[in-house]
Design an enzyme around this catalytic site. Structure first.
Site, mmCIF file in Angstrom:
data_model
loop_
_atom_site.group_PDB
_atom_site.id
_atom_site.type_symbol
_atom_site.label_atom_id
_atom_site.label_comp_id
_atom_site.label_asym_id
_atom_site.label_seq_id
_atom_site.Cartn_x
_atom_site.Cartn_y
_atom_site.Cartn_z
ATOM 1 N N LYS A 297 38.015 33.943 37.127
ATOM 2 C CA LYS A 297 38.627 33.410 38.254
ATOM 3 C C LYS A 297 37.826 33.918 39.272
ATOM 4 O O LYS A 297 37.590 35.268 39.434
ATOM 5 C CB LYS A 297 40.091 33.910 38.112
ATOM 6 C CG LYS A 297 41.075 32.903 38.233
ATOM 7 C CD LYS A 297 42.293 33.579 38.730
ATOM 8 C CE LYS A 297 43.110 33.307 39.725
ATOM 9 N NZ LYS A 297 44.513 34.053 39.789
ATOM 10 N N LEU A 298 37.700 33.209 40.482
ATOM 11 C CA LEU A 298 36.975 33.731 41.808
ATOM 12 C C LEU A 298 37.419 35.033 42.148
ATOM 13 O O LEU A 298 36.625 35.717 42.416
ATOM 14 C CB LEU A 298 37.226 32.635 42.755
ATOM 15 C CG LEU A 298 36.213 32.888 43.965
ATOM 16 C CD1 LEU A 298 35.106 32.350 43.461
ATOM 17 C CD2 LEU A 298 36.714 31.880 45.068
ATOM 18 N N SER A 299 38.667 35.276 42.243
ATOM 19 C CA SER A 299 39.378 36.900 42.468
ATOM 20 C C SER A 299 38.316 37.754 41.871
ATOM 21 O O SER A 299 38.193 39.098 42.296
ATOM 22 C CB SER A 299 40.478 36.831 42.522
ATOM 23 O OG SER A 299 40.784 36.657 41.153
ATOM 24 N N LYS A 300 37.842 37.613 40.633
ATOM 25 C CA LYS A 300 37.187 38.699 39.893
ATOM 26 C C LYS A 300 35.716 38.618 39.977
ATOM 27 O O LYS A 300 34.972 39.459 39.540
ATOM 28 C CB LYS A 300 37.433 38.536 38.616
ATOM 29 C CG LYS A 300 38.927 38.892 38.061
ATOM 30 C CD LYS A 300 39.278 39.452 36.725
ATOM 31 C CE LYS A 300 40.619 39.792 36.232
ATOM 32 N NZ LYS A 300 41.297 38.354 36.159
ATOM 33 N N SER A 301 35.306 37.646 40.881
ATOM 34 C CA SER A 301 33.674 37.516 40.962
ATOM 35 C C SER A 301 33.100 37.940 42.280
ATOM 36 O O SER A 301 33.638 38.131 43.310
ATOM 37 C CB SER A 301 33.441 36.016 40.823
ATOM 38 O OG SER A 301 33.691 35.346 41.659
#
Ligand code: GLU
Length: 295
Positions: free
Chosen positions: A227-231
């Site tokens: 998920k983008l929030s972790k990248s």
């Protein structure tokens, strides 16, 4: 009844700077509103002080402005709307549709965290308030992009919280009261919120207000499927250089790159985008995997 046929909104929680995922929801909801010849509102969902980051709301609004996404009508702040939430809650309590609940998390552990009846071992000085979800409450709605979505709310969610034991309004109550009070006809947001929609529909029914149309946009994933929030790409968007990001989001929304080629400024780009946007090109897939981050 509102005389506006389409009124959309973007409703960020001020928990940090806007990242690509939230900007995708902002741009997507703006495009759909413009395409429909409708209005686009912005609401700051600041009812959760423990999760709030000081200055984040102003920073989010400044970022939206840098990207040319200006709200039609005044910005609403949920923190100034307690009276409306209280009135809705009082009504639900008076009608027996909501109840005070003293259960703690450990009281609910035996029910897999799903509340169907109170199992409190001790009374709390400030109980939570939950909506009573009747047995067999199955909610189905047609999502504008994802198609038909069904949830058995009594079994999958249970009686859900409207006022938390810490005194904060629950997102579900605030969002339903506000969408109704602001005459929102179309809710466009990220797919991570689709699970909440059946709860919001049950609450709308309990309050006797209209159910808006819903469209849940795909979530952004990075190339490794996170998920983008972790990248890396969860970094705040670069408000100093909005054009590459807007072009990237446009393409993530499935739109033809060439439509924006001629645009040399944010204003021009948004004009071309509003004129060239084709909702039929939105990807129905659950996730958008961009080839590379903008820039
Ligand atoms: N405030 C919510 C969030 O930032 C979005 C609410 C909504 O669009 O319904 O996740």
């Amino acid at each position: 009844m509102s005389s506006i046929p389409y009124r959309g909104r973007f409703a960020p929680s001020p928990t940090g700077p806007l990242h690509l995922g939230s900007l995708l929801a902002a741009f997507g909801s703006w495009l759909l509103a413009r395409h429909a010849g409708g209005e686009w509102r912005v609401r700051i969902e600041d009812v959760d002080p423990p999760r709030e980051v000081a200055g984040a709301a102003d920073a989010q609004l400044a970022t939206l402005a840098a990207f040319g996404l200006h709200a039609d009508g005044p910005i609403q702040y949920q923190s100034r709307r307690h009276r409306l939430y209280q009135a809705a809650l009082d009504r639900l309590l008076a009608e027996g549709k909501a109840f005070a609940c003293h259960c703690s998390r450990s009281d609910l552990a035996g029910q897999q965290g799903i509340h169907r009846h109170c199992a409190a071992h001790q009374l709390r000085p400030h109980p939570a308030v939950r909506l009573r979800v009747a047995d067999g409450s199955r909610v189905m709605f047609q999502d504008g992009l994802q198609g038909s979505f069904t949830q058995q709310v009594d079994r999958e969610v249970g009686d859900f919280v409207l006022l938390r034991a810490d005194g904060c309004w629950a997102y579900q109550l605030a969002v339903v009261v506000d969408d109704a009070e602001q005459g929102i006809t179309d809710v466009v947001r990220g797919l991570d919120l689709i699970d909440s929609t059946p709860r919001q529909i049950l609450l709308q029914r309990a309050l006797g207000v209209a159910t808006p149309r819903y469209l849940h946009l795909p979530l952004l994933l990075d190339a490794s499927g996170h998920k983008l929030s972790k990248s890396l790409a969860a970094r705040p968007v670069d408000a100093a250089d909005p054009l590459p990001t807007l072009r990237w989001l446009w393409s993530a929304l499935g739109q033809a790159d060439a439509a924006l080629d001629a645009a040399g400024s944010v204003g021009e780009l948004l004009q071309h985008a509003a004129a060239g946007f084709n909702p039929a090109l939105l990807q129905k897939a659950s996730f958008i995997v961009p080839e590379s981050p903008p820039g």
